[in-house]
Design an enzyme around this catalytic site. Structure first.
Site, PDB file in Angstrom:
ATOM      1  N   SER A  75      52.217 -20.305 -76.273  1.00  0.00           N
ATOM      2  CA  SER A  75      53.529 -20.021 -75.696  1.00  0.00           C
ATOM      3  C   SER A  75      54.671 -20.084 -76.703  1.00  0.00           C
ATOM      4  O   SER A  75      55.738 -19.522 -76.460  1.00  0.00           O
ATOM      5  CB  SER A  75      53.816 -20.978 -74.540  1.00  0.00           C
ATOM      6  OG  SER A  75      54.021 -22.298 -75.011  1.00  0.00           O
ATOM      7  N   LYS A 135      59.173 -26.218 -75.646  1.00  0.00           N
ATOM      8  CA  LYS A 135      59.846 -24.921 -75.523  1.00  0.00           C
ATOM      9  C   LYS A 135      61.098 -24.963 -76.393  1.00  0.00           C
ATOM     10  O   LYS A 135      61.409 -25.948 -77.044  1.00  0.00           O
ATOM     11  CB  LYS A 135      60.250 -24.632 -74.070  1.00  0.00           C
ATOM     12  CG  LYS A 135      59.123 -24.639 -73.057  1.00  0.00           C
ATOM     13  CD  LYS A 135      58.138 -23.506 -73.252  1.00  0.00           C
ATOM     14  CE  LYS A 135      57.018 -23.569 -72.209  1.00  0.00           C
ATOM     15  NZ  LYS A 135      55.897 -22.691 -72.563  1.00  0.00           N
TER      16      LYS A 135
END
Length: 251
Positions: A75, A135
């Site tokens: 990701s 993230k």
């Protein structure tokens, strides 16, 4: 039993009053005992417990300040790749909860309830609020994130995002599984005490586009350096200023 005998001889000159023919022999039972064997054992046990306790406390304090984090997914590619090991600093996110988060910062956080439920439904794997995810911050309080289409393209505050600002730094995953999570037209408003986070590889990243805003209080760390692999040892790259699109779906 008379015990052992010891031969004694000073290694430094003594005052005249203590001088005598050297060496002298002394029986063990004639040597004054400062502590008994029981007292010695008790002191040794207490000392061992204290040393062990100190080591545990020190290890706990260190674990609250820094830790290692293993990257398990794509990701955040190409910035962070599967198998990367990060040294994570966990002090400043706690000391400066409300004023040290900027767009572009990579952060580690505990999953909010919505993300925990999403992982449970999607994979059957249970995660708790002690697990960590990584993230990059994309939106701050007052910002508005709007999902444009099924591919996950977004607008932030009504502005069209370019390839870099979308964190779209990898090609689309062939099966386009991310599309099942996208709700075109949905808007996520970032409230006070929250941030919006995206993965650098938008085609696989399950992020704020899917589960909404992240409470600041769930942010627990920031990566200092990449320790492994040695070939890429060093600081974590910021968002690039020129396009860097990777294609890792050949396998």
């Amino acid at each position: 039993k008379t015990g052992a005998e010891y031969e004694l001889k000073p290694i430094y000159p003594l005052v005249q009053q203590l001088e005598r023919p050297w060496p002298v022999r002394v029986k063990e039972q004639d040597i004054p005992k400062l502590i008994t064997a029981t007292q010695y054992n008790v002191i040794s046990a207490v000392g061992s417990l204290f040393a062990a306790g100190s080591a545990l406390v020190t290890a706990f304090v260190i674990s609250q300040a820094i830790s290692l984090f293993f990257i398990p997914s794509k990701s955040m590619e190409p910035t962070l790749q599967i198998g990367d090991v990060l040294l994570v600093e966990k002090v400043t996110p706690r000391l400066f909860l409300n004023n040290n988060k900027n767009v572009g910062d990579v952060v580690l956080f505990h999953p909010p309830q919505q993300l925990q439920e999403l992982v449970q439904r999607g994979s059957g794997r249970s995660v708790s609020n002690r697990d960590l995810f990584v993230k990059r911050i994309a939106a701050l309080p007052g910002d508005n994130i709007q999902i444009v289409d099924k591919s996950g393209s977004i607008l932030i505050n009504g502005k069209e995002e370019g390839p870099l600002d979308r964190r779209n730094m990898c090609t689309a995953e062939p099966l386009r599984l991310i599309e099942r999570y996208m709700d075109p037209g949905r808007e996520i408003v970032i409230g006070q005490g929250q941030v919006g986070v995206l993965g650098d590889c938008g085609s696989v990243s399950v992020d704020s586009r899917v589960w909404g805003a992240l409470p600041r209080e769930d942010i627990v760390g920031r990566p200092l350096i990449r320790l492994w692999p040695l070939s890429r040892f060093g600081s974590i790259d910021p968002l690039p200023t020129t396009p860097t699109i990777t294609n890792d779906w050949k396998d």
